[in-house]
Structure formats: structure tokens, C-alpha cells
Design an enzyme around this catalytic site. Structure first.
Site, PDB file in Angstrom:
ATOM      1  N   VAL A  13       0.834  -1.439  -0.024  1.00 37.32           N
ATOM      2  CA  VAL A  13       0.001   0.032   0.009  1.00 37.32           C
ATOM      3  C   VAL A  13       0.941   1.070   0.030  1.00 37.32           C
ATOM      4  O   VAL A  13       0.520   2.377  -0.205  1.00 37.32           O
ATOM      5  CB  VAL A  13      -0.904   0.028   1.166  1.00 37.32           C
ATOM      6  CG1 VAL A  13      -0.257   0.353   2.409  1.00 37.32           C
ATOM      7  CG2 VAL A  13      -2.023   0.732   1.171  1.00 37.32           C
ATOM      8  N   SER A  14       2.202   1.021   0.145  1.00 37.12           N
ATOM      9  CA  SER A  14       3.028   2.140   0.479  1.00 37.12           C
ATOM     10  C   SER A  14       3.871   2.365  -0.954  1.00 37.12           C
ATOM     11  O   SER A  14       4.499   1.544  -1.274  1.00 37.12           O
ATOM     12  CB  SER A  14       4.243   1.849   1.496  1.00 37.12           C
ATOM     13  OG  SER A  14       5.189   2.692   1.249  1.00 37.12           O
TER      14      SER A  14
END
Length: 224
Positions: A14-15
Site C-alpha cells: 500500500v506504500s
């Protein structure tokens, strides 16, 4: 040649900044005298455990990220693009299911298959603006990563098991013990001591600490 130094990369798909560090470290594992270990973990757990707040919670930081991601994509040669609704991606949908899937792949297939699956999940969410929370989405990414139908079904089934939930939780807790407050985080083991580096802009300093040279984000091109 001196013994290879172990470098652990803690990350979450998600980063977007984790994707940058992931690609750079994959490029450098055959340039530096290192043994790269992939450590998929849950960023949400790290943020909660450290008391940190995502940059998206600060309006000016979120606005800055738009230009930052565009510039970094070009500099790092990674097809990074901000999704149409980053808040929905990062905060509402999150990555717990995706990271349990990655943990399951890691459990059965090791770093090699984990690398390919992680890259395809990043590509879906941070390049193609696609979902990474539904089983069908995870399956599509795994197919592109080269996993067989049997391997995909097994990984999906493992996602809900206590074993995989504990595996991801344990890696997340280990990151916190190292002092994590976000991802990407790299742990370089130097002379028996772990050195922690946070972010996708510490490679030159990390190289200095492990006795290597930094050739920029694309070492193969830099050395031509």
C-alpha cells in the site's frame, strides 16, 4: 570477498515509497555484496503501534505527494502513478488482505515468488489504479507473477489461517522492535549490529555504512 551483509527490507504494497525502495534493493542485490531478505509486513499495524499518522491525514502533505510521486517515478524508473482516490486505497480499503496473501506466498514460495507477486500488486494499485483487496484481484496479480492455479488457490486459502495471520503479525511486531514508524524500512546487519534506515532516500548513507558505493537508482545504466 568479505562475507555478504544481510539487508532486510520491511514493506507493504500500500506504500508507494516502499515500491521505490523495493526496486532499488532488487537492482542492487547483485551490485552490492549483500544478501537481501524480503520482509512483508502490515503498515497499518506499524502506524498504530508507533503512534504515527499517515501523510494523507495532513492536507499539505497529501498535495505534495502528487508532485513527489510524479518526480520520483521518473527518477527511479518505476511506473508509479497516484490512484484516482488515494485515500480510498490507503485508508478505506487498506492492505491487510493483500499483505496476508503476500505472507502466504512467502511462506510457500520464498523470496523469489514473493518478489514477483509484490511487484504485480504494486503495479495494480500504484500504476493501473486497480483493486488489491478482492480474491479475484489477488489472483490476477499472481497470474501475472507466474504462479500456477494450484499455488494461487493455496495462497488464497492460507490467507485466513491462524498461521499466516500470526506470520504477518510477527513480522510487523519485529519491525516495531527495530524502531519502525513507517515503511519502507531497511535493516542492515553490520558487524553483528542492526542499523535501521527509513524511507526511499537513504541509499547513499546506507551504502556508506555497509562499505559499498551508491551508483544512483539505476546502477546498471550508471556503470556503463
Amino acid at each position: 570477498m568479505s562475507s555478504r551483509k544481510v539487508v532486510e527490507l520491511f514493506y507493504d504494497v500500500v506504500s508507494p515509497y516502499s515500491w521505490l525502495s523495493f526496486e532499488v534493493m532488487c537492482r542492487y542485490r547483485n551490485v552490492w555484496n549483500i544478501d537481501l531478505k524480503l520482509r512483508p509486513a502490515f503498515l497499518g499495524g506499524v502506524m498504530a503501534g508507533s503512534g504515527n499518522k499517515p501523510p494523507g491525514f495532513v492536507f499539505n502533505k497529501m498535495q505534495y505527494m502528487k508532485d513527489d510521486i510524479r518526480r520520483l517515478a521518473e527518477y527511479f524508473n518505476v511506473p508509479l502513478q497516484q490512484p484516482s482516490d488515494p485515500a480510498e486505497v490507503m485508508f478505506n480499503k487498506g492492505s491487510l488482505t493483500a499483505m496476508r496473501f503476500v505472507a502466504a506466498v512467502h511462506e510457500k514460495g520464498g523470496d523469489k515468488k514473493t518478489e514477483k507477486v509484490s511487484r504485480e500488486l504494486w503495479r495494480r494499485v500504484w500504476s493501473e489504479d486497480k483493486d488489491i483487496t478482492e480474491p479475484a484481484s489477488l489472483s490476477e496479480a499472481a497470474v501475472k507473477a507466474g504462479l500456477t492455479d494450484v499455488e494461487i488457490k493455496e495462497a488464497l486459502a492460507m490467507c485466513t489461517t491462524k498461521e499466516i495471520k500470526e506470520k504477518l503479525k510477527s513480522c510487523t511486531e519485529e519491525a516495531l522492535k527495530h524502531g519502525a514508524f513507517g515503511f519502507p524500512m531497511m535493516i542492515c546487519h553490520v558487524d553483528g549490529k542492526p542499523e535501521m534506515f527509513f524511507g526511499s532516500d537513504r541509499f547513499e548513507l546506507m551504502a556508506h555504512c555497509i562499505g559499498e558505493k551508491w551508483f544512483g537508482p539505476n546502477p546498471d545504466k550508471a556503470k556503463l
